[in-house]
Each structure stands twice: as C-alpha cells, then as structure tokens.
Design a protein around this motif. Structure first.
Motif, PDB file in Angstrom:
ATOM      1  N   ALA A 187     -14.522 -13.275  18.399  1.00 28.67           N
ATOM      2  CA  ALA A 187     -14.899 -13.665  16.497  1.00 28.67           C
ATOM      3  C   ALA A 187     -13.437 -13.065  16.403  1.00 28.67           C
ATOM      4  CB  ALA A 187     -16.541 -13.275  15.953  1.00 28.67           C
ATOM      5  N   ARG A 188     -13.378 -13.664  14.934  1.00 28.19           N
ATOM      6  CA  ARG A 188     -12.689 -12.891  14.298  1.00 28.19           C
ATOM      7  C   ARG A 188     -12.525 -12.992  13.113  1.00 28.19           C
ATOM      8  NH1 ARG A 188      -5.868 -15.279  14.472  1.00 28.19           N
ATOM      9  NH2 ARG A 188      -6.803 -13.413  12.577  1.00 28.19           N
ATOM     10  N   LEU A 189     -12.447 -12.516  11.697  1.00 30.22           N
ATOM     11  CA  LEU A 189     -12.221 -12.874  10.640  1.00 30.22           C
ATOM     12  C   LEU A 189     -11.724 -14.097   9.900  1.00 30.22           C
ATOM     13  CD1 LEU A 189     -12.797  -9.267   8.108  1.00 30.22           C
ATOM     14  CD2 LEU A 189     -14.536 -10.769   9.726  1.00 30.22           C
ATOM     15  N   VAL A 190     -11.845 -15.072   9.200  1.00 28.76           N
ATOM     16  CA  VAL A 190     -10.622 -15.680   8.423  1.00 28.76           C
ATOM     17  C   VAL A 190     -10.574 -15.578   7.233  1.00 28.76           C
ATOM     18  CG1 VAL A 190     -10.215 -18.036   7.977  1.00 28.76           C
ATOM     19  CG2 VAL A 190     -11.143 -17.325  10.461  1.00 28.76           C
ATOM     20  N   ILE A 191      -9.704 -15.071   6.899  1.00 28.48           N
ATOM     21  CA  ILE A 191     -10.091 -14.457   5.084  1.00 28.48           C
ATOM     22  C   ILE A 191      -8.647 -15.263   4.431  1.00 28.48           C
ATOM     23  CG2 ILE A 191      -9.760 -12.625   3.068  1.00 28.48           C
ATOM     24  CD1 ILE A 191     -10.701 -10.476   5.699  1.00 28.48           C
ATOM     25  N   PRO A 192      -8.557 -16.679   4.314  1.00 27.37           N
ATOM     26  CA  PRO A 192      -7.222 -17.273   3.916  1.00 27.37           C
ATOM     27  C   PRO A 192      -6.549 -17.144   2.538  1.00 27.37           C
ATOM     28  CG  PRO A 192      -9.234 -18.730   3.663  1.00 27.37           C
ATOM     29  CD  PRO A 192      -9.632 -16.756   4.246  1.00 27.37           C
ATOM     30  N   HIS A 193      -7.721 -16.378   1.732  1.00 26.01           N
ATOM     31  CA  HIS A 193      -6.411 -16.145   0.225  1.00 26.01           C
ATOM     32  C   HIS A 193      -5.739 -15.362  -0.033  1.00 26.01           C
ATOM     33  CE1 HIS A 193      -9.824 -13.371  -0.286  1.00 26.01           C
ATOM     34  NE2 HIS A 193      -9.461 -13.566  -1.369  1.00 26.01           N
ATOM     35  N   LEU A 194      -5.488 -14.151   1.387  1.00 18.74           N
ATOM     36  CA  LEU A 194      -4.967 -12.492   1.536  1.00 18.74           C
ATOM     37  C   LEU A 194      -4.127 -12.797   2.725  1.00 18.74           C
ATOM     38  CD1 LEU A 194      -7.474 -10.613   0.213  1.00 18.74           C
ATOM     39  CD2 LEU A 194      -6.054 -11.171  -1.140  1.00 18.74           C
ATOM     40  N   TYR A 195      -2.545 -12.594   2.573  1.00 14.61           N
ATOM     41  CA  TYR A 195      -2.152 -12.254   4.001  1.00 14.61           C
ATOM     42  C   TYR A 195      -2.966 -12.380   5.247  1.00 14.61           C
ATOM     43  CZ  TYR A 195       2.403 -12.741   1.252  1.00 14.61           C
ATOM     44  OH  TYR A 195       3.576 -12.317   0.452  1.00 14.61           O
ATOM     45  N   PHE A 196      -2.133 -13.081   6.454  1.00 14.28           N
ATOM     46  CA  PHE A 196      -3.206 -13.051   7.433  1.00 14.28           C
ATOM     47  C   PHE A 196      -3.490 -11.629   8.330  1.00 14.28           C
ATOM     48  CE2 PHE A 196      -4.292 -15.774  11.238  1.00 14.28           C
ATOM     49  CZ  PHE A 196      -6.431 -16.149  10.817  1.00 14.28           C
ATOM     50  N   TRP A 197      -2.477 -10.803   7.965  1.00 17.84           N
ATOM     51  CA  TRP A 197      -3.282  -8.821   8.541  1.00 17.84           C
ATOM     52  C   TRP A 197      -4.536  -8.846   8.229  1.00 17.84           C
ATOM     53  CZ3 TRP A 197       0.152  -8.026   4.549  1.00 17.84           C
ATOM     54  CH2 TRP A 197      -0.624  -7.010   2.792  1.00 17.84           C
ATOM     55  N   LYS A 198      -5.301  -8.816   6.816  1.00 21.00           N
ATOM     56  CA  LYS A 198      -6.781  -8.552   6.636  1.00 21.00           C
ATOM     57  C   LYS A 198      -7.648  -9.737   7.737  1.00 21.00           C
ATOM     58  CE  LYS A 198      -5.466  -6.527   3.041  1.00 21.00           C
ATOM     59  NZ  LYS A 198      -6.293  -5.296   2.858  1.00 21.00           N
ATOM     60  N   SER A 199      -6.889 -10.664   8.258  1.00 16.17           N
ATOM     61  CA  SER A 199      -7.479 -11.679   9.052  1.00 16.17           C
ATOM     62  C   SER A 199      -8.175 -10.244  10.183  1.00 16.17           C
ATOM     63  CB  SER A 199      -7.790 -13.447   9.045  1.00 16.17           C
ATOM     64  OG  SER A 199      -7.611 -13.405   7.870  1.00 16.17           O
ATOM     65  N   VAL A 200      -8.967 -10.002  10.417  1.00 19.11           N
ATOM     66  CA  VAL A 200      -9.091  -8.581  11.501  1.00 19.11           C
ATOM     67  C   VAL A 200      -9.682  -9.441  13.132  1.00 19.11           C
ATOM     68  CG1 VAL A 200     -10.742  -6.894  12.592  1.00 19.11           C
ATOM     69  CG2 VAL A 200      -9.688  -6.902  10.002  1.00 19.11           C
ATOM     70  N   LYS A 201      -8.584  -9.143  14.257  1.00 16.65           N
ATOM     71  CA  LYS A 201      -9.093 -10.372  15.418  1.00 16.65           C
ATOM     72  C   LYS A 201      -9.947  -9.412  16.064  1.00 16.65           C
ATOM     73  CE  LYS A 201      -4.841 -10.631  16.779  1.00 16.65           C
ATOM     74  NZ  LYS A 201      -3.853 -11.875  16.985  1.00 16.65           N
ATOM     75  N   TRP A 202     -10.947  -9.307  16.438  1.00 16.81           N
ATOM     76  CA  TRP A 202     -11.719  -8.751  17.555  1.00 16.81           C
ATOM     77  C   TRP A 202     -12.663  -7.999  16.735  1.00 16.81           C
ATOM     78  CZ3 TRP A 202      -6.371  -7.316  19.289  1.00 16.81           C
ATOM     79  CH2 TRP A 202      -5.692  -8.738  19.057  1.00 16.81           C
ATOM     80  N   VAL A 203     -13.721  -8.875  15.556  1.00 17.34           N
ATOM     81  CA  VAL A 203     -13.710  -7.956  14.497  1.00 17.34           C
ATOM     82  C   VAL A 203     -15.331  -7.469  14.985  1.00 17.34           C
ATOM     83  CG1 VAL A 203     -14.944  -9.883  13.467  1.00 17.34           C
ATOM     84  CG2 VAL A 203     -14.370  -7.404  12.243  1.00 17.34           C
ATOM     85  N   LYS A 204     -15.556  -6.074  15.023  1.00 17.57           N
ATOM     86  CA  LYS A 204     -16.529  -5.406  15.413  1.00 17.57           C
ATOM     87  C   LYS A 204     -17.874  -5.378  14.318  1.00 17.57           C
ATOM     88  CE  LYS A 204     -16.143  -0.606  16.542  1.00 17.57           C
ATOM     89  NZ  LYS A 204     -16.052   0.277  17.212  1.00 17.57           N
ATOM     90  N   GLY A 205     -17.255  -4.328  13.162  1.00 24.84           N
ATOM     91  CA  GLY A 205     -18.160  -4.540  11.913  1.00 24.84           C
ATOM     92  C   GLY A 205     -17.130  -4.438  10.092  1.00 24.84           C
ATOM     93  N   LEU A 206     -18.327  -3.865   9.471  1.00 20.52           N
ATOM     94  CA  LEU A 206     -17.870  -4.540   8.091  1.00 20.52           C
ATOM     95  C   LEU A 206     -18.142  -3.069   7.918  1.00 20.52           C
ATOM     96  CD1 LEU A 206     -18.357  -7.479   6.823  1.00 20.52           C
ATOM     97  CD2 LEU A 206     -15.643  -7.081   7.544  1.00 20.52           C
TER      98      LEU A 206
END
Ligand SMILES: Nc1nc2c(c(=O)[nH]1)N[C@H]1C(S)=C(S)[C@@H](COP(=O)(O)O)O[C@H]1N2
Ligand SMILES: [Mo]
Length: 199
Positions: free
Chosen positions: A149-168
């Motif tokens: 699972a990863r983040l998808v935050i489309p309104h910002l450059y995609f480097w913000k969409s953290v892959k293999w996300v484990k938390g906030l």
C-alpha cells in the motif's frame, strides 16, 4: 506526445489543459524509487497514525481492507516531468484514519517501510484529497509501485505519494522529508512548478 490520441478521454485539447507547466504526458507507468524495493507481506503490514503527543492508532491489513473503500481516478505528476492522466486507484481515504485520532498538529510526516519520508501540511491530506491505495487499475498494487500500500496525493508532485507507507506522524512543526531535505520544494505544487527550493 503520441500518447495524446483522441478518444482516450475527450479531446487532446482537454487533456492539455490538465497538463501542468513543464510536464509531458505518458501512458506508461515509470517506476521511481530512491532505493531497492522492499517486499512486505500483508500479514507483516500495518499502518499507524501517531499524534504529536505520542498516542497512536494502528490498523492491520485486514482491518484496513474492511474499511469503506473508494476508487479515485486522478492525474499524477512526477517532478521528473512525466504526467499520467486518469490513473485509477482503490483504497481508503486518509480522512478515515485521521478521524480516529485527536490532534492539534498542522503537519504530517509520511513514513515508508524503507525509511523514505515526505512532509505535508495536514490540510493537504484531509477532506478527500489523499488515499492509502492498495490497488491500481483493478489489480493488487505491485511492489515496485509501492505495494502492499502507498499514499496517493494527486494534487502535489508524486514524490509526496510515499510508497510502502507504514504510517503518518503528526507534527506541530514542518519537518522536511527525504527529497525536501535534498533540494526539492517543501510543498511541491505542480501547477506552480514548485520543483526545487529556489522555486
Ligand atoms: N518509499 C518511497 N516512496 C516513493 C519514492 C521512493 O523512492 N520511496 N519515490 C517517489 C517518487 S519521486 C515518485 S515520482 C513516485 C513514483 O511512483 P511509481 O514508482 O509508482 O511511479 O513515488 C514516490 N514515492
Ligand atoms: Mo518523482
């Protein structure tokens, strides 16, 4: 530019209006990872939201999959200049997790299993603007694209969409992440071409 065929989704002209400055459209799905791809089994996966006072809430894979799901179709924009229109994800809006904790923090650091981080204003991942995605185009998300699972935050450059996300991690102050510490823009709005510190 051969990717801009009519009939894909409206007229080419409509697609061009969805292309931020300095970007080109692609139909392929490039893989961009700063390090090797971690392989995390879903039974070893969990997602944790930690508040600024150290309280936390954790979801296992089964718990996350049992939450109400959404299927956003969004355009994504990488700072290396490729954009991909109409990407279709399946996952859980980040609001669902954040609603379960109490916080007065204004910022968040998204953390990956591989150590990669990205910082965001909290308001940029609430109100239906961001997802924890586990599927792409109807298929389980592959490890190279950030599965399980990863983040998808489309309104910002995609480097913000953290892959293999484990938390906030909620933080009172803004704490620059991996690329934000290395010369990339703190916020990263593709429409304002916020690529680097100097932008
Ligand atoms: N954990 C982690 N997440 C990451 C990255 C990374 O190197 N590690 N790269 C980022 C960058 S720069 C981009 S453009 C997208 C790329 O996603 P993709 O490989 O699925 O295209 O993931 C972002 N998330
Ligand atoms: Mo990127």
């Amino acid at each position: 530019m051969g990717d801009l065929s009519p009939g894909f989704h409206g007229k080419p002209r409509d697609l061009m209006s969805r292309l931020p400055p300095g970007q080109y459209p692609t139909e392929s799905f490039p893989v961009l990872s700063a390090g090797p791809t971690p392989h995390i089994p879903t039974d070893g996966w969990s997602f944790t939201v930690t508040t600024e006072v150290g309280e936390s809430r954790t979801w296992t894979w089964e718990e996350m999959m049992a939450l109400p799901q959404e299927e956003p179709t969004v355009d994504i924009h990488c700072v290396t200049r490729w954009s991909k229109f109409d990407t279709r994800w399946q996952g859980v809006p980040l609001d669902t997790f954040l609603d379960e904790v109490e916080t007065a923090a204004d910022f968040v650091v998204a953390e990956s299993f591989d150590g990669y981080t990205a910082n965001l204003p909290l308001e940029d991942i609430t109100d239906g603007k961001a997802w924890l995605a586990h599927s792409f185009d109807g298929y389980t998300l592959s490890p190279d694209h950030g599965g399980p699972a990863r983040l998808v935050i489309p309104h910002l450059y995609f480097w913000k969409s953290v892959k293999w996300v484990k938390g906030l991690i909620l933080t009172p102050d803004n704490e620059p992440g991996f690329w934000e510490s290395a010369g990339y823009h703190d916020y990263g709005d593709p429409w304002r071409e916020q690529r680097y510190w100097s932008d």
